[in-house]
Design an enzyme around this catalytic site. Structure first.
Site, PDB file in Angstrom:
ATOM      1  NE  ARG A 233      36.776 -61.261  57.197  1.00  0.00           N
ATOM      2  CZ  ARG A 233      36.139 -59.797  57.093  1.00  0.00           C
ATOM      3  NH1 ARG A 233      36.292 -59.331  55.888  1.00  0.00           N
ATOM      4  NH2 ARG A 233      35.569 -59.403  58.148  1.00  0.00           N
TER       5      ARG A 233
ATOM      6  CB  SER B 159      30.656 -52.305  56.330  1.00  0.00           C
ATOM      7  OG  SER B 159      30.937 -53.631  56.962  1.00  0.00           O
TER       8      SER B 159
ATOM      9  NE  ARG C 148      40.961 -54.298  53.092  1.00  0.00           N
ATOM     10  CZ  ARG C 148      39.801 -54.602  52.297  1.00  0.00           C
ATOM     11  NH1 ARG C 148      38.988 -53.761  52.327  1.00  0.00           N
ATOM     12  NH2 ARG C 148      39.692 -55.749  51.916  1.00  0.00           N
TER      13      ARG C 148
ATOM     14  CD  GLU D 293      33.975 -52.776  52.659  1.00  0.00           C
ATOM     15  OE1 GLU D 293      33.459 -53.148  53.715  1.00  0.00           O
ATOM     16  OE2 GLU D 293      34.160 -53.392  51.547  1.00  0.00           O
TER      17      GLU D 293
ATOM     18  NE  ARG E  71      40.161 -58.770  48.432  1.00  0.00           N
ATOM     19  CZ  ARG E  71      39.083 -58.022  48.562  1.00  0.00           C
ATOM     20  NH1 ARG E  71      38.396 -58.709  49.661  1.00  0.00           N
ATOM     21  NH2 ARG E  71      38.718 -56.878  48.101  1.00  0.00           N
TER      22      ARG E  71
END
Length: 512
Positions: A332, A422, A475, A419, A347
């Site tokens: 990403r 999801s 994470r 986070e 990140r």
């Protein structure tokens, strides 16, 4: 995109054509489409061809340079027009840039032009039928001239229709999926907590963040990675390597027990597949890495290659739901990301992830969504993490999701929730783009051939697709290091991971 049989967006890989108009060049730059069939002009010497009956209902093959998408949408514009208020309200609540007024305007123009094209086709076919019998030379010549005139006019209108269709679908693809009625309306701050598990740990000593712990335990090397690859890259070292592999193997093992088929996916995919899944590889501030001089991208999630595994297929009803658990590296750009929360592993540009993906019948997707979030909550509970599950508000859904649940875990070193996963129900938003259907078969046995066009006859429906994160490795490494650190600088490994780390129970600082 609207669903329930209403929307299917389109786009495809691009190729440049210098002779195209500015609008067509814009269309190509946005959608990366390949060369399309070109329209033919009438030949002065082919009088007979001018009056052949028109049976194909489309354009010919040479000369005009009009772009035609490699794959098309199936959009119920009649439904949109009949439900304008609901569609407009959904666009507003999701902060979408879709221009519904323009879509409706273009659709009306399309209908009028299509009607005129059909009228000319009927006239041309009528002239062709008149020429089948014996005719006086003068009458035949008049019919030939009339047929030539009709063909030339039809070619011009068909070219206009192709361009208008492309523009209409380009505008329509920006319309987001419909929204579950229970989704809270508003921005991210309006999201509602569905569930909270555990509580924040009380530390009797000054806590370290994962960067400090990683340095003392000799687990990471960000400096060397920055020299080799750039910022937001990292080397994992020593027990961190074992921890990543343990997280991946543990997640795949646990999820596989629930009927999911393990996959390792390609990590380079066609741009068109990325687009069909609802991502924008060529947009400004895109999160997608595109490969220059190709129609390929690096994946940002295994959702993309798994979503495409049954592209242009008809699945037997008896095979649904199909469930996959997929391991991949993810890439990403993290365009626009900044701030303290982006430090360290939080990140990064490249990471490992285990993703769950489900293809199911439409009536099962809400149930499957609950199953996915339950699996996620069970995984993180077994690790002993404190987290909360959120029902994300409309402004944070993105285009594909009908409903999305996020899980945020407590990260003591960051002093905030972050986070970690999801779970999204995309209904038929993706399957309508990818061409993934199933054939309900209450009486007849399902077809053995699943490729498009090779199954038994009968009506088909689009499947629903869902995706959910089982493990986003960096994470969870943050969570484990920061939550299970001890005063002496050691870190206790959660019990479920120990069998996957050779029985290792504690990470110990390296002797200086």
């Amino acid at each position: 995109m609207l669903t329930c049989g209403r929307f299917l967006s389109f786009s495809a890989a691009a190729a440049s054509t210098p002779s195209l108009s500015p609008f067509r060049n814009l269309t190509l730059s946005l959608l990366r489409r390949p060369h399309l069939r070109l329209l033919s002009s009438a030949s002065a010497t082919a009088a007979a061809a001018a009056v052949e009956p028109d049976t194909k209902g489309g354009a010919g093959d040479a000369g005009g340079g009009v772009a035609k998408p490699q794959w098309k949408a199936a959009i119920d514009f009649k439904w949109i027009r009949e439900n304008t208020d609901a569609v407009a309200a959904n666009i507003r609540s999701r902060n979408s840039a879709a221009n519904l007024d323009l879509v409706l305007q273009l659709y009306d123009e399309y209908l009028a032009l299509q009607k005129e094209v059909e009228r000319l086709r009927a006239e041309r076919n009528a002239v062709a039928n008149k020429m089948k019998g014996k005719l006086e030379p003068s009458v035949r010549q008049a019919l030939v001239e009339e047929g030539k005139s009709l063909k030339e006019g039809l070619i011009a209108l068909e070219e206009d229709l192709v361009q208008l269709t492309d523009k209409l679908q380009l505008e329509a693809q920006s319309i987001p999926n419909t929204t579950h009625p229970d989704v809270p309306v508003g921005g991210e701050e309006s999201s509602v907590v569905r569930k909270e598990v555990g509580s924040q740990r009380n530390f009797s000593f000054t806590i370290r963040d994962h960067l400090q712990l990683g340095k003392e335990l000799d687990l990471f090397d960000f400096d060397a990675a920055a020299e080799v690859s750039g910022s937001k890259f990292y080397y994992l070292k020593n027990e961190a390597v074992l921890l990543e592999m343990a997280l991946v193997n543990w997640a795949i093992t646990e999820v596989s027990k629930k009927g999911f088929t393990p996959l390792i996916t390609p990590e380079i995919v066609r741009s068109s597949v990325v687009e069909k899944c609802g991502f924008q590889p060529r947009a400004q501030n895109t999160q997608v890495y595109s490969i220059d001089n190709s129609d390929q991208c690096l994946i940002g999630t295994a959702e993309i290659p798994v979503g495409g595994i049954h592209m242009d297929s008809i699945l037997p009803d008896s095979d649904l739901p199909r469930k996959y658990v997929a391991y991949s590296h993810c890439f990403r750009t993290e365009a626009g990301a900044a701030g303290a929360a982006t430090r360290g592993l939080y990140r990064v540009h490249q990471f490992s992830k285990v993703e769950m993906f489900v293809f199911c019948r439409p009536e099962e997707s809400n149930k499957c969504h609950e199953e996915l979030i339950t699996i996620e909550e069970g995984l993180y509970s077994s690790l002993g993490l404190h987290f909360k599950t959120l029902d994300m508000a409309t402004g944070d859904l993105g285009a594909p999701a009908y409903r999305k649940f996020d899980i945020e875990a407590w990260m003591p070193g960051l002093d905030r929730y972050g986070e970690i996963s999801s779970a999204s129900n995309c209904t038929d938003y993706q399957s309508r783009r990818l061409g993934i259907r199933f054939r309900p078969s209450p009486a007849d046995p399902p077809p053995t051939n699943t490729k498009k066009g090779k199954g038994n006859s009968g009506p088909t429906q689009f499947v629903h697709t869902l995706n959910a994160t089982a493990v986003a490795v960096p994470r969870l490494i943050i969570c484990i290091l920061e939550n299970f650190q001890q005063e002496d600088g050691t870190v206790v490994i959660p019990e479920p991971l120990r069998p996957f780390m050779g029985g290792l129970e504690v990470l110990t600082p390296k002797t200086k």
